[in-house]
Design a protein around this motif. Structure first.
Motif, PDB file in Angstrom:
ATOM      1  N   VAL A 184       0.769  -1.290   0.213  1.00  0.00           N
ATOM      2  CA  VAL A 184      -0.029  -0.184   0.136  1.00  0.00           C
ATOM      3  C   VAL A 184       0.976   1.244  -0.144  1.00  0.00           C
ATOM      4  O   VAL A 184       1.523   1.449   1.093  1.00  0.00           O
ATOM      5  CB  VAL A 184      -0.970   0.058   1.176  1.00  0.00           C
ATOM      6  CG1 VAL A 184      -1.765   1.119   1.312  1.00  0.00           C
ATOM      7  CG2 VAL A 184      -1.846  -1.285   1.077  1.00  0.00           C
ATOM      8  N   LYS A 185       0.818   2.002  -1.015  1.00  0.00           N
ATOM      9  CA  LYS A 185       1.802   2.993  -1.349  1.00  0.00           C
ATOM     10  C   LYS A 185       1.145   4.335  -1.088  1.00  0.00           C
ATOM     11  O   LYS A 185       2.132   5.551  -0.978  1.00  0.00           O
ATOM     12  CB  LYS A 185       2.369   2.979  -2.648  1.00  0.00           C
ATOM     13  CG  LYS A 185       3.214   1.728  -3.058  1.00  0.00           C
ATOM     14  CD  LYS A 185       4.560   1.615  -2.430  1.00  0.00           C
ATOM     15  CE  LYS A 185       5.284   0.435  -2.638  1.00  0.00           C
ATOM     16  NZ  LYS A 185       5.565   0.354  -4.138  1.00  0.00           N
ATOM     17  N   ALA A 186      -0.011   4.557  -1.016  1.00  0.00           N
ATOM     18  CA  ALA A 186      -0.748   5.695  -0.749  1.00  0.00           C
ATOM     19  C   ALA A 186      -2.209   5.563  -0.311  1.00  0.00           C
ATOM     20  O   ALA A 186      -2.787   4.369  -0.462  1.00  0.00           O
ATOM     21  CB  ALA A 186      -0.631   6.565  -1.926  1.00  0.00           C
ATOM     22  N   ALA A 187      -2.655   6.559   0.375  1.00  0.00           N
ATOM     23  CA  ALA A 187      -3.968   6.552   0.864  1.00  0.00           C
ATOM     24  C   ALA A 187      -4.533   7.998   0.517  1.00  0.00           C
ATOM     25  O   ALA A 187      -3.919   9.038   0.891  1.00  0.00           O
ATOM     26  CB  ALA A 187      -4.148   6.096   2.288  1.00  0.00           C
ATOM     27  N   ILE A 188      -5.748   8.012   0.091  1.00  0.00           N
ATOM     28  CA  ILE A 188      -6.498   9.389   0.042  1.00  0.00           C
ATOM     29  C   ILE A 188      -7.993   9.330   0.645  1.00  0.00           C
ATOM     30  O   ILE A 188      -8.759   8.233   0.268  1.00  0.00           O
ATOM     31  CB  ILE A 188      -6.689   9.594  -1.630  1.00  0.00           C
ATOM     32  CG1 ILE A 188      -5.228   9.448  -2.347  1.00  0.00           C
ATOM     33  CG2 ILE A 188      -7.319  10.933  -1.955  1.00  0.00           C
ATOM     34  CD1 ILE A 188      -5.160   9.252  -3.952  1.00  0.00           C
ATOM     35  N   VAL A 189      -8.276  10.344   1.108  1.00  0.00           N
ATOM     36  CA  VAL A 189      -9.516  10.277   1.914  1.00  0.00           C
ATOM     37  C   VAL A 189     -10.114  11.727   1.495  1.00  0.00           C
ATOM     38  O   VAL A 189      -9.703  12.508   1.819  1.00  0.00           O
ATOM     39  CB  VAL A 189      -9.420  10.091   3.483  1.00  0.00           C
ATOM     40  CG1 VAL A 189      -8.950   8.537   3.673  1.00  0.00           C
ATOM     41  CG2 VAL A 189      -8.686  11.041   4.138  1.00  0.00           C
ATOM     42  N   LEU A 210      -0.448  10.036   3.053  1.00  0.00           N
ATOM     43  CA  LEU A 210      -1.693  10.261   3.181  1.00  0.00           C
ATOM     44  C   LEU A 210      -2.207  11.443   2.558  1.00  0.00           C
ATOM     45  O   LEU A 210      -1.681  12.464   2.959  1.00  0.00           O
ATOM     46  CB  LEU A 210      -2.033  10.030   4.362  1.00  0.00           C
ATOM     47  CG  LEU A 210      -3.503  10.258   4.958  1.00  0.00           C
ATOM     48  CD1 LEU A 210      -4.272   9.423   4.421  1.00  0.00           C
ATOM     49  CD2 LEU A 210      -3.742  10.245   6.472  1.00  0.00           C
ATOM     50  N   LEU A 211      -3.058  11.586   1.670  1.00  0.00           N
ATOM     51  CA  LEU A 211      -3.682  13.102   1.213  1.00  0.00           C
ATOM     52  C   LEU A 211      -5.189  13.025   1.932  1.00  0.00           C
ATOM     53  O   LEU A 211      -5.922  12.072   1.553  1.00  0.00           O
ATOM     54  CB  LEU A 211      -4.041  12.770  -0.189  1.00  0.00           C
ATOM     55  CG  LEU A 211      -4.396  14.013  -0.814  1.00  0.00           C
ATOM     56  CD1 LEU A 211      -3.887  15.444  -0.734  1.00  0.00           C
ATOM     57  CD2 LEU A 211      -4.806  13.989  -2.422  1.00  0.00           C
ATOM     58  N   ILE A 212      -5.350  13.991   2.481  1.00  0.00           N
ATOM     59  CA  ILE A 212      -6.871  14.365   3.063  1.00  0.00           C
ATOM     60  C   ILE A 212      -7.288  15.590   2.450  1.00  0.00           C
ATOM     61  O   ILE A 212      -6.903  16.623   2.478  1.00  0.00           O
ATOM     62  CB  ILE A 212      -6.454  14.858   4.625  1.00  0.00           C
ATOM     63  CG1 ILE A 212      -5.934  13.233   5.407  1.00  0.00           C
ATOM     64  CG2 ILE A 212      -8.275  14.782   5.426  1.00  0.00           C
ATOM     65  CD1 ILE A 212      -5.805  13.660   6.811  1.00  0.00           C
ATOM     66  N   ALA A 228      -6.990  18.905  12.580  1.00  0.00           N
ATOM     67  CA  ALA A 228      -6.171  19.047  13.776  1.00  0.00           C
ATOM     68  C   ALA A 228      -5.556  17.505  14.001  1.00  0.00           C
ATOM     69  O   ALA A 228      -4.214  17.712  14.326  1.00  0.00           O
ATOM     70  CB  ALA A 228      -7.199  19.042  14.937  1.00  0.00           C
ATOM     71  N   MET A 229      -6.244  16.551  13.395  1.00  0.00           N
ATOM     72  CA  MET A 229      -5.649  15.284  13.311  1.00  0.00           C
ATOM     73  C   MET A 229      -4.170  15.339  12.191  1.00  0.00           C
ATOM     74  O   MET A 229      -3.279  14.843  12.640  1.00  0.00           O
ATOM     75  CB  MET A 229      -6.596  14.177  13.072  1.00  0.00           C
ATOM     76  CG  MET A 229      -7.416  13.747  13.766  1.00  0.00           C
ATOM     77  SD  MET A 229      -8.657  12.498  13.526  1.00  0.00           S
ATOM     78  CE  MET A 229      -7.600  11.347  12.350  1.00  0.00           C
ATOM     79  N   ALA A 230      -4.756  15.878  11.248  1.00  0.00           N
ATOM     80  CA  ALA A 230      -3.420  16.059  10.183  1.00  0.00           C
ATOM     81  C   ALA A 230      -2.464  16.956  10.709  1.00  0.00           C
ATOM     82  O   ALA A 230      -1.441  16.476  10.609  1.00  0.00           O
ATOM     83  CB  ALA A 230      -4.103  16.690   8.863  1.00  0.00           C
ATOM     84  N   PRO A 239       4.231  11.422   6.542  1.00  0.00           N
ATOM     85  CA  PRO A 239       4.014  11.879   5.127  1.00  0.00           C
ATOM     86  C   PRO A 239       2.499  12.300   4.992  1.00  0.00           C
ATOM     87  O   PRO A 239       1.700  11.706   4.226  1.00  0.00           O
ATOM     88  CB  PRO A 239       4.546  11.108   4.406  1.00  0.00           C
ATOM     89  CG  PRO A 239       4.517   9.635   5.182  1.00  0.00           C
ATOM     90  CD  PRO A 239       4.504   9.952   6.539  1.00  0.00           C
ATOM     91  N   VAL A 240       1.946  13.338   5.562  1.00  0.00           N
ATOM     92  CA  VAL A 240       0.431  13.777   5.541  1.00  0.00           C
ATOM     93  C   VAL A 240       0.174  15.050   4.818  1.00  0.00           C
ATOM     94  O   VAL A 240       0.741  15.898   5.403  1.00  0.00           O
ATOM     95  CB  VAL A 240      -0.235  13.482   6.996  1.00  0.00           C
ATOM     96  CG1 VAL A 240      -1.584  14.174   6.840  1.00  0.00           C
ATOM     97  CG2 VAL A 240      -0.065  12.023   7.658  1.00  0.00           C
ATOM     98  N   HIS A 241      -0.566  15.048   4.056  1.00  0.00           N
ATOM     99  CA  HIS A 241      -0.874  16.145   3.382  1.00  0.00           C
ATOM    100  C   HIS A 241      -2.356  16.435   3.200  1.00  0.00           C
ATOM    101  O   HIS A 241      -3.170  15.700   2.944  1.00  0.00           O
ATOM    102  CB  HIS A 241      -0.550  16.097   2.031  1.00  0.00           C
ATOM    103  CG  HIS A 241      -0.628  17.547   1.183  1.00  0.00           C
ATOM    104  ND1 HIS A 241      -0.343  18.674   1.676  1.00  0.00           N
ATOM    105  CD2 HIS A 241      -1.271  17.730  -0.105  1.00  0.00           C
ATOM    106  CE1 HIS A 241      -0.549  19.647   0.565  1.00  0.00           C
ATOM    107  NE2 HIS A 241      -1.298  19.298  -0.423  1.00  0.00           N
TER     108      HIS A 241
END
Length: 289
Positions: A184-189, A210-212, A228-230, A239-241
């Motif tokens: 799993v190389k990436a997650a987008i929500v 992770l992209l939010i 706030a979580m991000a 690595p969260v954007h």
């Protein structure tokens, strides 16, 4: 005087017990509608496979592949064709295998039950992602070194919590195979639910990019909780954007939705496209035209 003090203390003690019992009763009554979610039946790995795998749908580009894979986890409404088809079609156009995970059909659940929080909270649904990942790794056209997760609303909550478990057995799941989140190389929500009882609010250290994507005028979920979580995860070095589009609401990407905003939808797709491109190693084959 001593006897009177003893009687006063006993009375105060009894009143305290009565108050405690009353508060407990109120909590019990308040939580009773959510008993199926709180006391979810534990499933074996095989039982969960039987619930999820028969109802997965898959689309691939033309060609023999292998193609990078994007697992789609829809919102609490379940798989709605008017939402599922455009999302899958767009991914296929980008050269990805699109896999839709239906968490409702195999459990006999409807939109009202899940959206009302009466069943299938994110920590339980996280197991569906694990099962889907194992299933898709058996597909001959799947590039099993490049897999991404894409979730919407309740599906975003599910992805957050699945990542928070780091591949360990999730809530109501007895066990998982080793390295279930491997590749799993990436997650987008999109506009995820980040409130209680999200597990990721308290326990999250997953290094997956992770992209939010938040909707600033969201009245279904609270984007401030997700922001706030991000922020917290970024300060941890993860690595969260996070992006918030300030003038749109929940479901802005859905055609004919009351909050539909085609312009912002296209902006978000451009960000998603670049994010996936950066996350995946070069695909073995491009789709045929």
């Amino acid at each position: 005087m001593s006897a009177k003090n003893n009687r006063t203390r006993k009375l105060a003690f009894r009143l305290s017990i009565c108050l405690l019992l009353f508060v407990t009763l109120l909590i019990f009554i308040g939580l009773w509608p959510y008993k199926k979610a709180i006391l979810a039946d534990a499933q074996s790995w095989q039982q969960l496979k039987d619930i999820v795998i028969p109802y997965m749908t898959l689309e691939t580009p033309s060609g023999s592949g292998p193609f990078p894979v994007v697992l789609i986890i829809p919102g609490c409404e379940g798989v709605k064709p008017e939402r599922a088809k455009p999302r899958m079609d767009w991914l296929v156009e980008q050269g990805y295998m699109a896999v839709m995970v239906d968490s409702h059909k195999g459990r006999g659940l409807d939109e009202d039950t899940v959206c009302g929080g009466h069943a299938l909270w994110g920590p339980e649904r996280a197991g569906d992602i694990y099962v889907a990942l194992e299933a898709i790794r058996q597909h001959p056209k799947a590039d099993t070194d490049n897999i991404a997760l894409l979730g919407y609303s309740h599906g975003g909550w599910t992805i957050h919590d699945a990542l928070s478990y780091n591949g360990n057995a999730s809530y109501a799941l007895a066990s998982t195979p080793p390295q279930v989140l491997q590749s799993v190389k990436a997650a987008i929500v999109y506009y995820p639910y980040c409130g209680l009882p999200s597990r990721a609010r308290y326990t999250y250290n997953n290094p997956t990019p992770l992209l939010i994507i938040n909707a600033g005028e969201d009245t279904t979920v609270n984007p401030a909780e997700c922001e706030a979580m991000a922020d917290k995860w970024v300060t941890q070095g993860l690595p969260v954007h996070s992006i918030t589009y300030p003038a749109v609401g929940h479901g802005f990407d859905v055609s004919r939705h009351k909050n539909s905003d085609p312009g912002t939808h296209q902006q978000a797709l451009s960000v998603v496209k670049a994010f996936l491109k950066d996350a995946f190693s070069p695909a073995t084959e491009k789709p045929a035209h």
